[in-house]
Design an enzyme around this catalytic site. Sequence first.
Site, PDB file in Angstrom:
ATOM      1  N   GLU A 262      16.106  86.456  48.449  1.00 42.16           N
ATOM      2  CA  GLU A 262      17.124  87.462  48.105  1.00 42.16           C
ATOM      3  C   GLU A 262      16.765  88.018  46.738  1.00 42.16           C
ATOM      4  OE1 GLU A 262      21.113  85.937  48.441  1.00 42.16           O
ATOM      5  OE2 GLU A 262      20.767  85.114  50.418  1.00 42.16           O
ATOM      6  N   HIS A 280      24.377  89.262  51.581  1.00 41.53           N
ATOM      7  CA  HIS A 280      25.111  88.173  50.904  1.00 41.53           C
ATOM      8  C   HIS A 280      26.490  88.640  50.404  1.00 41.53           C
ATOM      9  CE1 HIS A 280      24.395  84.107  48.710  1.00 41.53           C
ATOM     10  NE2 HIS A 280      25.674  84.271  48.984  1.00 41.53           N
TER      11      HIS A 280
HETATM   12  P1  NAD Z   1      32.342  72.387  51.899  1.00 38.92           P
HETATM   13  O1  NAD Z   1      31.734  71.480  50.903  1.00 38.92           O
HETATM   14  O2  NAD Z   1      33.821  72.516  51.942  1.00 38.92           O
HETATM   15  O3  NAD Z   1      31.851  71.980  53.367  1.00 38.92           O
HETATM   16  C1  NAD Z   1      30.533  71.664  53.673  1.00 38.92           C
HETATM   17  C2  NAD Z   1      30.567  70.636  54.796  1.00 38.92           C
HETATM   18  O4  NAD Z   1      29.219  70.417  55.223  1.00 38.92           O
HETATM   19  C3  NAD Z   1      31.137  69.274  54.368  1.00 38.92           C
HETATM   20  O5  NAD Z   1      32.179  68.882  55.229  1.00 38.92           O
HETATM   21  C4  NAD Z   1      29.935  68.337  54.474  1.00 38.92           C
HETATM   22  O6  NAD Z   1      30.280  67.015  54.865  1.00 38.92           O
HETATM   23  C5  NAD Z   1      29.087  69.031  55.517  1.00 38.92           C
HETATM   24  N1  NAD Z   1      27.677  68.672  55.497  1.00 38.92           N
HETATM   25  C6  NAD Z   1      26.880  68.430  54.431  1.00 38.92           C
HETATM   26  N2  NAD Z   1      25.632  68.129  54.842  1.00 38.92           N
HETATM   27  C7  NAD Z   1      25.643  68.182  56.191  1.00 38.92           C
HETATM   28  C8  NAD Z   1      24.653  67.965  57.198  1.00 38.92           C
HETATM   29  N3  NAD Z   1      23.400  67.625  56.881  1.00 38.92           N
HETATM   30  N4  NAD Z   1      25.027  68.098  58.490  1.00 38.92           N
HETATM   31  C9  NAD Z   1      26.310  68.411  58.827  1.00 38.92           C
HETATM   32  N5  NAD Z   1      27.284  68.623  57.920  1.00 38.92           N
HETATM   33  C10 NAD Z   1      26.957  68.510  56.617  1.00 38.92           C
HETATM   34  O7  NAD Z   1      31.638  73.810  51.663  1.00 38.92           O
HETATM   35  P2  NAD Z   1      32.208  75.245  52.049  1.00 38.92           P
HETATM   36  O8  NAD Z   1      33.034  75.753  50.921  1.00 38.92           O
HETATM   37  O9  NAD Z   1      32.757  75.205  53.410  1.00 38.92           O
HETATM   38  O10 NAD Z   1      30.842  76.081  52.009  1.00 38.92           O
HETATM   39  C11 NAD Z   1      29.850  75.907  53.017  1.00 38.92           C
HETATM   40  C12 NAD Z   1      28.624  76.736  52.691  1.00 38.92           C
HETATM   41  O11 NAD Z   1      28.964  78.108  52.555  1.00 38.92           O
HETATM   42  C13 NAD Z   1      27.922  76.382  51.378  1.00 38.92           C
HETATM   43  O12 NAD Z   1      26.531  76.438  51.587  1.00 38.92           O
HETATM   44  C14 NAD Z   1      28.264  77.491  50.462  1.00 38.92           C
HETATM   45  O13 NAD Z   1      27.269  77.678  49.495  1.00 38.92           O
HETATM   46  C15 NAD Z   1      28.286  78.653  51.446  1.00 38.92           C
HETATM   47  N6  NAD Z   1      29.001  79.841  50.960  1.00 38.92           N
HETATM   48  C16 NAD Z   1      28.468  81.064  51.232  1.00 38.92           C
HETATM   49  C17 NAD Z   1      29.105  82.220  50.773  1.00 38.92           C
HETATM   50  C18 NAD Z   1      28.539  83.582  51.069  1.00 38.92           C
HETATM   51  O14 NAD Z   1      28.694  84.472  50.250  1.00 38.92           O
HETATM   52  N7  NAD Z   1      27.920  83.794  52.209  1.00 38.92           N
HETATM   53  C19 NAD Z   1      30.277  82.113  50.017  1.00 38.92           C
HETATM   54  C20 NAD Z   1      30.808  80.843  49.786  1.00 38.92           C
HETATM   55  C21 NAD Z   1      30.165  79.707  50.247  1.00 38.92           C
END
Ligand code: NAD
Length: 305
Positions: A262, A280
């Site tokens: 990106e 993004h």
């Molecule tokens: P969160 O921490 O609430 O949830 C993540 C979940 O993934 C947790 O329940 C964890 O146990 C699980 N997890 C971790 N490793 C794993 C694996 N190997 N297999 C299966 N499950 C696994 O996070 P969230 O707030 O829900 O965010 C999730 C993702 O979204 C993050 O990568 C975050 O960076 C991304 N995100 C993207 C944007 C965007 O602009 N597109 C914005 C916000 C967050």
Amino acid sequence: MVKVLVADSIHEDGVKMMRDAGLELDMQTEITADALKKVIGGYDAIVVRSRTKLTKDVLENSGSLKVIARAGVGLDNVDVAYAKGKGIEVYNSPEAPSNAVAELVLGFMLDLARNISRGDHGLKQGKWLKKDLGGFELAGRTLGIIGFGRIGYLLGKKAKALGMEVLAFDVMMDRIRHLVVEVGAKDVALDELLAGSDFVSVHVPLLPQTKHMISSAQFNKMKKGAYIINAARGGVVDEAALKAALEEGRHGGAALDVFEREPDPDPDLVTRSDVVCTPHIGAESEEAQRGNSTIVAEKLIKFFK
Ligand code: NAD
């Protein structure tokens, strides 16, 4: 009086909340690193977004600083370990964009199912593609959610409301099983999720264990015609393997908000007609931006109470 330096511009609602709570705000949203270094020790708290870098160098003379509040998700611009070593609390707002991301994924599914982007591109090129754009409905289809955290949970709820079946896989299933039950989703092993889903959406953080967790082996286990969605982090889905899988034609397509590179993602991927993509924008809603500021304001106010 608690003195707070607001070093980056944040949504006005958070500013108002802090003022109403009696915090004394100093708005210096253009402050340079050199100037910041000299004055930071005179404040009780600092609020930043991503412009201001709170490196070890800047934090060295942190004086009476007790809290760093980063209005946003990532903490890449803060030396968290160094700050914590000096007894400074570090807050951020990872919960702010969850709904925005979940809604974007709903949009992706509707687009993939009904060819909205393809129809739009066609019309803009003067083509009436009605006969080529037969789609399907989401109701009755199965969504597999990998990572049932904040975003995965909200997405699951919305998908159920649309009449979809939801399969969930999470490495911390014991901690979040009650949420899976509340949503009415089914807790399954990863291979079962891959084999049984029409859409697979990843919502895990990017960690060494999750890098390329969806690669050739996983694509091969997916249902024929299934779609993959990545609005988590570039690198969770192996883009080279995704391209190869799409080339084979066994998959329906993909939707991507995040990329391994990106802001210059692989053109061979983003120009494909079976890939819907956005730059993004998962967190780019008004509500998420407001949330970033009000959530950290709330945490700051609570700390100083
Ligand atoms: P969160 O921490 O609430 O949830 C993540 C979940 O993934 C947790 O329940 C964890 O146990 C699980 N997890 C971790 N490793 C794993 C694996 N190997 N297999 C299966 N499950 C696994 O996070 P969230 O707030 O829900 O965010 C999730 C993702 O979204 C993050 O990568 C975050 O960076 C991304 N995100 C993207 C944007 C965007 O602009 N597109 C914005 C916000 C967050």
